[in-house]
Design an enzyme around this catalytic site. Structure first.
Site, PDB file in Angstrom:
ATOM      1  N   LYS A  54       0.837  -1.203   0.000  1.00 39.36           N
ATOM      2  CA  LYS A  54       0.000   0.000   0.000  1.00 39.36           C
ATOM      3  C   LYS A  54       0.872   1.255   0.000  1.00 39.36           C
ATOM      4  CE  LYS A  54      -3.886  -2.273   2.314  1.00 39.36           C
ATOM      5  NZ  LYS A  54      -4.634  -2.538   3.539  1.00 39.36           N
ATOM      6  N   GLN A  98      -4.368  -1.138   9.790  1.00 39.25           N
ATOM      7  CA  GLN A  98      -4.354  -2.467   9.173  1.00 39.25           C
ATOM      8  C   GLN A  98      -4.980  -3.489  10.126  1.00 39.25           C
ATOM      9  OE1 GLN A  98      -3.531  -3.111   6.029  1.00 39.25           O
ATOM     10  NE2 GLN A  98      -3.871  -5.299   6.191  1.00 39.25           N
ATOM     11  N   ASP A 121     -10.573   3.963   4.877  1.00 33.98           N
ATOM     12  CA  ASP A 121     -10.892   2.535   4.813  1.00 33.98           C
ATOM     13  C   ASP A 121     -12.400   2.316   4.946  1.00 33.98           C
ATOM     14  OD1 ASP A 121      -9.280   0.443   4.172  1.00 33.98           O
ATOM     15  OD2 ASP A 121      -8.540   0.070   6.189  1.00 33.98           O
TER      16      ASP A 121
HETATM   17  N1  GUN Z   1      -7.004  -6.430   6.315  1.00 36.43           N
HETATM   18  C1  GUN Z   1      -7.430  -7.146   5.263  1.00 36.43           C
HETATM   19  N2  GUN Z   1      -8.002  -6.341   4.344  1.00 36.43           N
HETATM   20  C2  GUN Z   1      -7.936  -5.094   4.829  1.00 36.43           C
HETATM   21  C3  GUN Z   1      -8.357  -3.827   4.338  1.00 36.43           C
HETATM   22  O1  GUN Z   1      -8.916  -3.670   3.249  1.00 36.43           O
HETATM   23  N3  GUN Z   1      -8.097  -2.773   5.145  1.00 36.43           N
HETATM   24  C4  GUN Z   1      -7.486  -2.922   6.341  1.00 36.43           C
HETATM   25  N4  GUN Z   1      -7.291  -1.830   7.073  1.00 36.43           N
HETATM   26  N5  GUN Z   1      -7.092  -4.062   6.826  1.00 36.43           N
HETATM   27  C5  GUN Z   1      -7.315  -5.147   6.074  1.00 36.43           C
END
Ligand code: GUN
Length: 296
Positions: A54, A98, A121
């Site tokens: 990311k 995350q 998110d």
């Molecule tokens: N863990 C797995 N997928 C995601 C996501 O799209 N965002 C976040 N913050 N954590 C994740």
């Protein structure tokens, strides 16, 4: 019939070029770049790898990123302090915590603390609530479900009145994608581990979103001929023929589904690259909203 392959990688690359151009415009207009703040707690290798991907994708597009990498024994207060620091940082426009967080940390409290303006998110309970309500719109929608919706659009899916079946009910994918499909006027059924007649339900699906994390679980002969299939699963399976000894497969048995579906995403190269791209798109949206608020 051989299904059309929905190329998530190509769509993601196209959108990332647009995002990079927008980020450059933003920088020229305001004199600072759009900024993403990331909180990662613990040393789970998959999470660390997602966070690296990311951040790298953001930097390549001209989005500045700041990371709070906290040890797994961090306290609730320390994790909340990291979120607060990003909430208060004027150079940060989007915040990503995350998931999953370590078991001793309250995910609910941490996600509820993220500033609504920076909730790129889309996991703040208010944004999820707005997504669930008729006639309301959240400020941001979660990345993976949004990526699924963009790929459905790319595949030319007519969602209005269509039977859409979501397999999986996680907070990250299944639940929000079902809400988004309902907002798009599909008739939505959610299947999960306790569903009794899953094959019969899947057989009715004009659109299928698979997000259960079980390798090649859904077979081609379960599908309605011509169905549009979005496979969110990324499951690591042993494969001695590969140099690394493993490969990734989706939740749908790709080879058999290819013969029945109208269109299908690949794994990898389908939903995965779209997730990061949607996060970047949300970060640009957040940066523009916040920059305008400050200028006005
Ligand atoms: N863990 C797995 N997928 C995601 C996501 O799209 N965002 C976040 N913050 N954590 C994740």
């Amino acid at each position: 019939m051989t299904a059309t392959v929905i190329d998530g990688q190509a769509v993601a690359e196209r959108l990332r070029a647009e995002i990079a151009a927008d980020a450059a415009d933003f920088q020229a207009q305001y004199g600072y770049p759009p900024g993403l703040g990331v909180v990662l707690v613990g040393d789970d290798p998959a999470s660390a790898s997602y966070v690296r991907m990311k951040r790298r994708a953001c930097e390549q597009a001209g989005i500045h990123s700041v990371a709070h990498l906290l040890p797994k024994e961090s306290t609730q207060e320390e994790v909340e302090a990291a979120v607060e620091a990003l909430n208060n940082d004027p150079g940060i426009h989007g915040i990503l915590v995350q998931l999953p967080l370590p078991a001793h940390i309250s995910e609910e409290r941490v996600l509820g603390l993220v500033s609504l303006d920076k909730d790129v998110d889309g996991f703040h309970p208010i944004n999820i609530g707005l997504l669930a309500m008729k006639g309301r719109e959240p400020l941001f929608t979660p990345a993976t479900p949004t990526g699924c919706m963009v790929l459905l659009q790319e595949a030319g899916a007519q969602l209005e009145g269509a039977n859409a079946v979501v397999v999986g009910r996680s907070n990250i994918v299944g639940m929000p994608v079902a809400l988004m499909l309902m907002k798009a006027n599909a008739t939505v059924t959610i299947c999960h581990s306790r569903t009794r007649n899953m094959k019969d339900i899947i057989a009715q699906a004009d659109v299928l979103v698979a997000a259960i994390g079980k390798p090649a679980f859904i077979k081609g002969d379960w599908l309605k001929p011509g169905a549009i299939v979005i496979d969110v699963g990324t499951n690591k399976v042993d494969d001695p023929s590969q140099p690394r000894g493993y490969r990734y497969v989706g939740d749908v048995d790709y080879e058999s589904a290819l013969e029945v579906a109208g269109a299908i995403t690949k794994v990898p190269g389908g939903v995965g690259p779209m997730t990061i791209t949607m996060l970047m798109l949300n970060t640009m949206k957040a940066a523009r909203r916040l920059a305008q608020t400050i200028t006005l």
